[in-house]
Design a protein around this motif. Structure first.
Motif, PDB file in Angstrom:
ATOM      1  N   ARG A  82      26.095 -71.229  16.060  1.00  0.00           N
ATOM      2  CA  ARG A  82      26.914 -70.808  14.912  1.00  0.00           C
ATOM      3  C   ARG A  82      28.037 -69.891  15.368  1.00  0.00           C
ATOM      4  O   ARG A  82      29.195 -70.048  14.953  1.00  0.00           O
ATOM      5  CB  ARG A  82      26.043 -70.103  13.871  1.00  0.00           C
ATOM      6  CG  ARG A  82      26.832 -69.644  12.642  1.00  0.00           C
ATOM      7  CD  ARG A  82      25.943 -69.031  11.590  1.00  0.00           C
ATOM      8  NE  ARG A  82      25.339 -67.791  12.063  1.00  0.00           N
ATOM      9  CZ  ARG A  82      24.522 -67.040  11.325  1.00  0.00           C
ATOM     10  NH1 ARG A  82      24.198 -67.439  10.104  1.00  0.00           N
ATOM     11  NH2 ARG A  82      24.010 -65.925  11.808  1.00  0.00           N
ATOM     12  N   GLN A  97      21.674 -69.692  16.209  1.00  0.00           N
ATOM     13  CA  GLN A  97      22.608 -68.599  15.927  1.00  0.00           C
ATOM     14  C   GLN A  97      23.692 -68.515  17.005  1.00  0.00           C
ATOM     15  O   GLN A  97      24.846 -68.179  16.712  1.00  0.00           O
ATOM     16  CB  GLN A  97      21.853 -67.285  15.786  1.00  0.00           C
ATOM     17  CG  GLN A  97      20.902 -67.315  14.586  1.00  0.00           C
ATOM     18  CD  GLN A  97      20.520 -65.948  14.085  1.00  0.00           C
ATOM     19  OE1 GLN A  97      21.366 -65.071  13.984  1.00  0.00           O
ATOM     20  NE2 GLN A  97      19.250 -65.763  13.768  1.00  0.00           N
ATOM     21  N   PHE A 125      14.317 -70.569   5.242  1.00  0.00           N
ATOM     22  CA  PHE A 125      15.348 -71.369   5.911  1.00  0.00           C
ATOM     23  C   PHE A 125      15.567 -70.870   7.340  1.00  0.00           C
ATOM     24  O   PHE A 125      15.613 -71.657   8.292  1.00  0.00           O
ATOM     25  CB  PHE A 125      16.659 -71.304   5.117  1.00  0.00           C
ATOM     26  CG  PHE A 125      17.812 -71.967   5.808  1.00  0.00           C
ATOM     27  CD1 PHE A 125      18.030 -73.326   5.662  1.00  0.00           C
ATOM     28  CD2 PHE A 125      18.676 -71.236   6.620  1.00  0.00           C
ATOM     29  CE1 PHE A 125      19.093 -73.952   6.318  1.00  0.00           C
ATOM     30  CE2 PHE A 125      19.731 -71.843   7.273  1.00  0.00           C
ATOM     31  CZ  PHE A 125      19.935 -73.207   7.120  1.00  0.00           C
ATOM     32  N   VAL A 126      15.710 -69.558   7.499  1.00  0.00           N
ATOM     33  CA  VAL A 126      15.920 -68.976   8.824  1.00  0.00           C
ATOM     34  C   VAL A 126      14.734 -69.287   9.733  1.00  0.00           C
ATOM     35  O   VAL A 126      14.913 -69.638  10.916  1.00  0.00           O
ATOM     36  CB  VAL A 126      16.142 -67.458   8.716  1.00  0.00           C
ATOM     37  CG1 VAL A 126      16.174 -66.813  10.102  1.00  0.00           C
ATOM     38  CG2 VAL A 126      17.448 -67.163   7.966  1.00  0.00           C
ATOM     39  N   HIS A 169      21.255 -78.049  10.313  1.00  0.00           N
ATOM     40  CA  HIS A 169      21.391 -77.065   9.227  1.00  0.00           C
ATOM     41  C   HIS A 169      21.303 -77.753   7.861  1.00  0.00           C
ATOM     42  O   HIS A 169      20.536 -77.329   6.980  1.00  0.00           O
ATOM     43  CB  HIS A 169      22.738 -76.345   9.394  1.00  0.00           C
ATOM     44  CG  HIS A 169      23.025 -75.306   8.366  1.00  0.00           C
ATOM     45  ND1 HIS A 169      23.207 -73.984   8.683  1.00  0.00           N
ATOM     46  CD2 HIS A 169      23.191 -75.387   7.015  1.00  0.00           C
ATOM     47  CE1 HIS A 169      23.455 -73.295   7.578  1.00  0.00           C
ATOM     48  NE2 HIS A 169      23.465 -74.132   6.561  1.00  0.00           N
ATOM     49  N   HIS A 207      18.264 -78.007   4.760  1.00  0.00           N
ATOM     50  CA  HIS A 207      18.464 -77.702   3.337  1.00  0.00           C
ATOM     51  C   HIS A 207      17.716 -78.686   2.436  1.00  0.00           C
ATOM     52  O   HIS A 207      17.495 -78.391   1.259  1.00  0.00           O
ATOM     53  CB  HIS A 207      19.952 -77.699   2.996  1.00  0.00           C
ATOM     54  CG  HIS A 207      20.611 -76.380   3.254  1.00  0.00           C
ATOM     55  ND1 HIS A 207      20.059 -75.176   2.874  1.00  0.00           N
ATOM     56  CD2 HIS A 207      21.793 -76.071   3.865  1.00  0.00           C
ATOM     57  CE1 HIS A 207      20.863 -74.189   3.228  1.00  0.00           C
ATOM     58  NE2 HIS A 207      21.913 -74.700   3.839  1.00  0.00           N
ATOM     59  N   THR A 246      18.172 -72.876  -0.079  1.00  0.00           N
ATOM     60  CA  THR A 246      18.916 -71.633   0.077  1.00  0.00           C
ATOM     61  C   THR A 246      18.838 -71.129   1.517  1.00  0.00           C
ATOM     62  O   THR A 246      18.098 -71.674   2.336  1.00  0.00           O
ATOM     63  CB  THR A 246      18.365 -70.550  -0.869  1.00  0.00           C
ATOM     64  OG1 THR A 246      17.045 -70.182  -0.433  1.00  0.00           O
ATOM     65  CG2 THR A 246      18.300 -71.064  -2.302  1.00  0.00           C
ATOM     66  N   HIS A 247      19.587 -70.071   1.786  1.00  0.00           N
ATOM     67  CA  HIS A 247      19.576 -69.458   3.112  1.00  0.00           C
ATOM     68  C   HIS A 247      18.610 -68.262   3.136  1.00  0.00           C
ATOM     69  O   HIS A 247      18.949 -67.187   3.619  1.00  0.00           O
ATOM     70  CB  HIS A 247      20.984 -69.004   3.517  1.00  0.00           C
ATOM     71  CG  HIS A 247      21.938 -70.130   3.725  1.00  0.00           C
ATOM     72  ND1 HIS A 247      22.974 -70.415   2.865  1.00  0.00           N
ATOM     73  CD2 HIS A 247      22.012 -71.059   4.705  1.00  0.00           C
ATOM     74  CE1 HIS A 247      23.649 -71.456   3.314  1.00  0.00           C
ATOM     75  NE2 HIS A 247      23.079 -71.878   4.433  1.00  0.00           N
ATOM     76  N   ASN A 248      17.412 -68.485   2.631  1.00  0.00           N
ATOM     77  CA  ASN A 248      16.443 -67.395   2.565  1.00  0.00           C
ATOM     78  C   ASN A 248      15.659 -67.280   3.871  1.00  0.00           C
ATOM     79  O   ASN A 248      15.980 -67.933   4.876  1.00  0.00           O
ATOM     80  CB  ASN A 248      15.507 -67.606   1.361  1.00  0.00           C
ATOM     81  CG  ASN A 248      14.720 -68.905   1.470  1.00  0.00           C
ATOM     82  OD1 ASN A 248      14.692 -69.544   2.520  1.00  0.00           O
ATOM     83  ND2 ASN A 248      14.079 -69.301   0.385  1.00  0.00           N
ATOM     84  N   HIS A 296      24.486 -67.613  -5.742  1.00  0.00           N
ATOM     85  CA  HIS A 296      25.001 -68.008  -4.427  1.00  0.00           C
ATOM     86  C   HIS A 296      26.339 -67.306  -4.213  1.00  0.00           C
ATOM     87  O   HIS A 296      27.258 -67.441  -5.024  1.00  0.00           O
ATOM     88  CB  HIS A 296      25.177 -69.523  -4.348  1.00  0.00           C
ATOM     89  CG  HIS A 296      23.899 -70.284  -4.532  1.00  0.00           C
ATOM     90  ND1 HIS A 296      22.963 -70.410  -3.541  1.00  0.00           N
ATOM     91  CD2 HIS A 296      23.403 -70.933  -5.617  1.00  0.00           C
ATOM     92  CE1 HIS A 296      21.939 -71.119  -3.990  1.00  0.00           C
ATOM     93  NE2 HIS A 296      22.181 -71.440  -5.246  1.00  0.00           N
TER      94      HIS A 296
END
Length: 238
Positions: free
Chosen positions: A223, A220, A208-209, A194, A198, A203-205, A23
């Protein structure tokens, strides 16, 4: 166990943890680089990973260094303070009674005891902001947990210097930054979604997206909106 990677002008602090994946974090205010890596991963492997992310690291550092910061709060009358993205002028009054915070359409009233100093004013107002987030969270959980098919075991609201929120999937605990009460309400909703996602994907893989895109298609934009807003002035220490 901690190591320090020296990559010329860039230094990265490496912490070993009982995790499966690396990470990488770029931390405010100046863009310090921190890496959490599996305990058995060789340092040379971590170095190669960080080198492969140099472009992203530089991009994140530029964003952090360009982000507007609030001037230090002095807790003087007519000073600007914010709630849910709206600006209020602070009006301080004194009374021999319990501290109290209240609002009018344009002013934020802070009633303090006559001997209260700046630190005490900040403490009272922070507690009030924390309660604003706590009061707003249940409705968001009621809406989003059934949609996502997840359940947070506990939600904590606290001062956080480096993140707007965090999630510990193993325990089901979510943490939210007190300062979210100063931002537009949709920013809090974005962070709650968000962190709940999780619980499905730690993870932000790519998964996740894809989940964020599915459930909150404009995430986005939110964010970017959150990251453009001024952040609290801090004497950051590591």
């Amino acid at each position: 166990m901690r190591d320090l990677l020296d990559l010329g002008e860039l230094h990265a602090e490496v912490t070993r943890k009982a995790i499966k994946h690396v990470h990488l974090s770029v931390l405010p205010p100046a863009g310090k680089v921190r890496v959490a890596a599996p305990q058995s991963m060789p340092l040379d492997t971590i170095r190669l990973f960080v080198v492969s992310k140099l472009g992203w690291i530089r991009s994140q550092q530029r964003k952090l260094q360009a982000q507007e910061r609030e001037t230090p709060r002095e807790f003087l009358s007519k000073e600007s303070h914010y709630l849910w993205g709206k600006r209020y002028l602070l009006e301080i009054t004194h009374a021999d009674a319990a501290p109290m915070v209240s609002l009018s359409p344009r002013k934020l009233y802070l009633q303090m005891r006559p001997d209260a100093d700046q630190a005490r004013c900040e403490e009272v107002l922070d507690a009030w902001y924390r309660q604003q987030v706590r009061d707003a969270v249940p409705a968001l959980l009621e809406r989003w947990q059934p949609l996502l098919g997840v359940k947070a075991n506990r939600v904590f609201v606290q001062r956080m210097k480096t993140k707007w929120g965090s999630c510990t999937p193993a325990s089901g605990y979510i943490r939210l930054n007190t300062d979210l009460a100063k931002k537009p309400p949709e920013c809090l909703e974005y962070i709650v979604v968000h962190e709940l996602i999780h619980l499905l994907e730690p993870t932000h893989n790519a998964r996740f997206v894809a989940l964020m895109d599915m459930y909150l298609p404009h995430w986005q934009h939110l964010r970017k909106q959150l990251n453009r807003l001024p952040v609290r002035h801090e004497d950051w220490a590591y």
